[in-house]
Every structure is written in C-alpha cells, then in structure tokens.
Design an enzyme around this catalytic site. Structure first.
Site, short mmCIF file in Angstrom:
data_model
loop_
_atom_site.label_atom_id
_atom_site.label_comp_id
_atom_site.label_asym_id
_atom_site.label_seq_id
_atom_site.Cartn_x
_atom_site.Cartn_y
_atom_site.Cartn_z
N ASP A 1 -5.93 -12.00 8.95
CA ASP A 1 -4.90 -10.99 8.72
C ASP A 1 -3.61 -11.32 9.47
O ASP A 1 -2.51 -11.24 8.93
CB ASP A 1 -5.40 -9.61 9.15
CG ASP A 1 -6.59 -9.14 8.36
OD1 ASP A 1 -7.01 -9.85 7.43
OD2 ASP A 1 -7.11 -8.05 8.67
N LEU B 1 -6.03 -3.65 3.82
CA LEU B 1 -4.98 -4.65 3.60
C LEU B 1 -4.53 -5.33 4.88
O LEU B 1 -3.55 -6.07 4.88
CB LEU B 1 -3.76 -3.99 2.92
CG LEU B 1 -3.99 -3.43 1.53
CD1 LEU B 1 -2.74 -2.70 1.04
CD2 LEU B 1 -4.38 -4.52 0.55
N GLY B 2 -5.25 -5.10 5.98
CA GLY B 2 -4.85 -5.72 7.24
C GLY B 2 -3.63 -5.08 7.86
O GLY B 2 -2.79 -5.76 8.46
N SER C 1 -3.25 -3.01 10.46
CA SER C 1 -3.13 -3.05 11.93
C SER C 1 -2.71 -4.44 12.40
O SER C 1 -1.93 -4.57 13.34
CB SER C 1 -4.45 -2.64 12.59
OG SER C 1 -5.48 -3.57 12.31
N GLU D 1 -5.62 -7.41 19.81
CA GLU D 1 -6.63 -6.57 19.17
C GLU D 1 -8.03 -6.86 19.71
O GLU D 1 -8.78 -5.94 20.06
CB GLU D 1 -6.61 -6.76 17.65
CG GLU D 1 -5.49 -6.03 16.95
CD GLU D 1 -5.83 -5.74 15.48
OE1 GLU D 1 -7.00 -5.47 15.18
OE2 GLU D 1 -4.90 -5.81 14.66
N SER E 1 -6.73 0.98 4.66
CA SER E 1 -6.72 0.66 3.22
C SER E 1 -7.35 -0.69 2.91
O SER E 1 -7.52 -1.04 1.75
CB SER E 1 -5.27 0.66 2.70
OG SER E 1 -4.49 -0.28 3.41
#
Length: 264
Positions: free
Chosen positions: A159, A112-113, A115, A147, A110
């Site tokens: 994020d 919005l960060g 993950s 990540e 989406s």
C-alpha cells in the site's frame, strides 16, 4: 503552508504476500494500481501562544471531525484518535509547533489502503516542512515503519509503495526487501482497463489489522488451506503481470476472479 496529496490503490492480485512473515522463504508478489482517489495532509506552523512559542501541536481530522491539541510534541499520547498523525510527527523529528489537517476521499476501512496513503501523505508533507528531502521508496519505508513498528499495526508494504510511487506496478517481497517495476502497458490495454473496471463501495468497512491477525494465526499454525492460498496468490500475481504485459484482458479477468477466491 504546505499540502500533500497521495493516491490510494486497487490490489489486483497477490495481496497478503507482501507481508514479511509470508515472504520469508519464497518471495511474495503483487500487482496493484494507484487510482485517482486521494488522501490529503496540510501543515503550517502554529500561531505562537504566550509562554508556548513553537511548541503547541494542533491536529484536525476532517474525516472523523476529531480535533486534538497538545502543549508540546512530547505530550502527544496514543489514544486511538489520530494516532497515525501523532506517530508521523514524532518519527519525522519535528521540533516546533504546528497545525496539521488530514482528510481522505476514500471511506475508512474501504480496502483501498487509505491509512497507508495517509501515512505517505503525512511523511511527505512533514519532510517538506522540515526541509528533509526523501526519495519515493523512503516515503514508503518510513510510512510502513510508522504503522508496523510505532503503532503495532499488522500489514505489508504494497500500500505504501503504491501510494509513494504511483502507477500500475508489479512488486516482489522477500522478507523486508521490496522490488518494484512499473508495468509499461500499452495505451490500448490502459483504455480497456478503464472501460471495463468498476469500483463499487459496499457501504461496509472492516479493520484490516483484525483480518491480518486471523491470517497470521492460521499461517503460524500451519493451516494447509491458508498456506495453499498464499502460494496460489503469489503465482496468480506473476501470471497477471504477464497477461497485462501481453494485453490479454480475458486472462486478467479470470485471474482477478481466481485471486478473490484465494483471498477469501
């Protein structure tokens, strides 16, 4: 049983410039805000199984209805399913069996960060579980490292820091270094932001790593429009920080629009 909850974020200005590659010679700058949409992680010790005491790993993603199980941590394999959870378990040096459940209120992809928020939630809940206290920036750095280095996902750090620290922040990035300052906005400014900002889900998702690769390729090849846009994004973030501190939301809106044109 231990639970964690971490917020996702809205990137107001400067996104992309938090990527270390784009902030080597000139610091990147970002203005973002954590919001009341969250990622959740729950962990508890696994029920012992005869011959497998304290080894079995059970993972369930409520968002994707994916369940995976391994007889031991060393048997966890990255296969495109709940890899973030597996990497967090390995990175946090868990040495006993556990059951872990994840879910998020935000749709995957989406923007919005989500993950990153999940990464911070996982680091947080596992750190508490193994009784290894950490500071907010350590949650962010570990989640970012998982990540980028463990899973090879391209991206920056804004994020993770937004999720770990919360609030509305101005961040600067020089290579791997991060400087963060909370913006002490007046109550009038906060109320006007809440009244005038609408978050809309388009129903479409995207893979941020794919978009990052496109921008990295353009940057490394010296594509002028990309280089100019990144420079503009850094400037816009700094100007937006000043407009918010002054409570000038007309300028904030104009900068939000200018930021979007440069992001495109």
């Amino acid at each position: 049983m231990i639970r964690s909850r971490t917020p996702v974020r809205i990137d107001f200005a400067g996104g992309w410039t938090d990527v270390a590659l784009f902030a080597q010679n000139e610091p990147g700058a970002v203005v973002n805000a954590a919001i009341n949409i969250h990622s959740y992680a729950t962990v508890k010790k696994a029920e012992p199984i005869e011959g497998k005491e304290n080894e079995i790993i059970k993972i369930y993603s409520a968002d994707f209805d994916i369940y995976q199980e391994a007889a031991a941590i060393k048997e966890l394999e990255y296969d495109g399913n709940v890899d973030l959870v597996k990497a967090a378990i390995k990175r946090m040096d868990v040495d006993f069996g556990l059951e872990i459940i994840t879910r998020s209120n935000a749709p995957a992809g989406s923007g919005l960060g989500t993950s990153a928020a999940m990464g911070v939630a996982l680091v947080g809940v596992l750190a508490q579980f193994i009784q290894k206290p950490l500071l907010a920036y350590e949650y962010a750095e570990i989640a970012s490292s998982i990540e980028r280095h463990e899973l090879g996902i391209l991206g920056g750090k804004q994020d993770q820091y937004a999720s770990a620290v919360g609030g509305i922040n101005f961040m600067e990035f020089l290579g791997e270094e991060v400087k963060l300052s909370k913006l002490p906005l007046s109550s009038d400014t906060l109320h006007e932001l809440e009244k005038n900002i609408v978050l809309v889900y388009t129903g479409e998702s995207r893979l941020s790593s794919d978009i990052h690769q496109n921008v990295v390729d353009a940057f490394t090849s010296g594509h002028k429009k990309t280089l100019d846009a990144l420079k503009n994004l850094k400037r816009i973030a700094r100007e937006m920080k000043n407009s918010l501190l002054r409570g000038n939301l007309d300028d904030f809106g104009s900068l939000l629009n200018e930021n979007w044109h440069n992001q495109k």
